[in-house]
Write an enzyme that holds these catalytic residues in place. Sequence first.
Site, short mmCIF file in Angstrom:
data_model
loop_
_atom_site.label_atom_id
_atom_site.label_comp_id
_atom_site.label_asym_id
_atom_site.label_seq_id
_atom_site.Cartn_x
_atom_site.Cartn_y
_atom_site.Cartn_z
N GLU A 16 108.63 105.39 19.10
CA GLU A 16 108.49 106.70 19.83
C GLU A 16 107.80 106.59 21.05
O GLU A 16 108.06 107.14 22.12
CB GLU A 16 107.86 107.75 18.81
CG GLU A 16 108.91 108.06 17.76
CD GLU A 16 108.08 108.85 16.62
OE1 GLU A 16 108.66 108.97 15.69
OE2 GLU A 16 106.81 109.15 16.66
N ILE A 100 106.45 114.23 19.70
CA ILE A 100 107.79 113.74 18.82
C ILE A 100 107.19 113.48 17.46
O ILE A 100 105.98 113.04 17.16
CB ILE A 100 108.43 112.78 19.65
CG1 ILE A 100 109.56 112.25 18.56
CG2 ILE A 100 107.66 111.29 19.58
CD1 ILE A 100 110.29 111.00 19.35
N CYS A 101 108.20 113.57 16.21
CA CYS A 101 107.87 113.32 15.17
C CYS A 101 106.90 114.21 14.55
O CYS A 101 107.06 115.41 14.22
CB CYS A 101 107.78 111.73 14.89
SG CYS A 101 107.94 111.08 13.17
N ALA A 102 105.68 113.40 14.07
CA ALA A 102 104.62 114.16 13.43
C ALA A 102 103.67 114.72 14.48
O ALA A 102 102.79 115.65 14.05
CB ALA A 102 103.77 113.26 12.58
N TYR A 121 109.71 115.95 12.94
CA TYR A 121 110.31 115.16 11.84
C TYR A 121 110.10 116.19 10.61
O TYR A 121 109.33 117.18 10.37
CB TYR A 121 109.20 114.15 11.32
CG TYR A 121 109.78 113.10 10.51
CD1 TYR A 121 110.73 112.10 11.16
CD2 TYR A 121 109.66 113.36 9.27
CE1 TYR A 121 111.45 111.27 10.07
CE2 TYR A 121 110.21 112.51 8.19
CZ TYR A 121 110.93 111.31 8.74
OH TYR A 121 111.47 110.35 7.92
#
Length: 188
Positions: A16, A100-102, A121
Amino acid sequence: MKKILVFVAHGFEEIEALSVVDVLRRAELKCDLCSIKDEYVRGTHDIIVKSDCIIDDVNQDEYDAIVLPGGLPGADNLLDNRVKEMAIKFNNEGKIVAAICAAPQTLEAFGLLDDKKCTSYPGFIKGRDKVNYLEDQIVVVDKNIITSRGPATALEFGFKILEELGYEEKSKEIREGMLVNFYVDHIK
């Protein structure tokens, strides 16, 4: 030339962070890996990267965007007052704040996702009262806030950041050069 800070904290998700840096540097933008603590930072999969700068040494007024990669405990380690102050300042100035994601949960903790469309996520911010969570999109833009799902969406996230910085044609050119369109169209 636009300048972007990509934060890295111990436990960051390597794909990421580095995919975004790669896309932005291919566009010949100034993109610095910024550590919140140490010059060398270990990712969640034990890949060690050398940061370009440390947050305490950064003149934040020189930058146009900040990016928070996910990964655990990386996203949790970004819950740092210096990151929070910068993220709030950038948001108030209408500069790009991307996660992004967490890491969208980090932005949520900073109060930056209140009443915003966003994604993350699966399971990280879905169902939270103050956010408008979109689970059917891989990248979501709401004004100056950009969020994305996870490692598999990192390139799309990087392309969207590039587009939102005003480099739509460059984003398209890099995307085509990486054969992203070919794989998206042919692998189903």
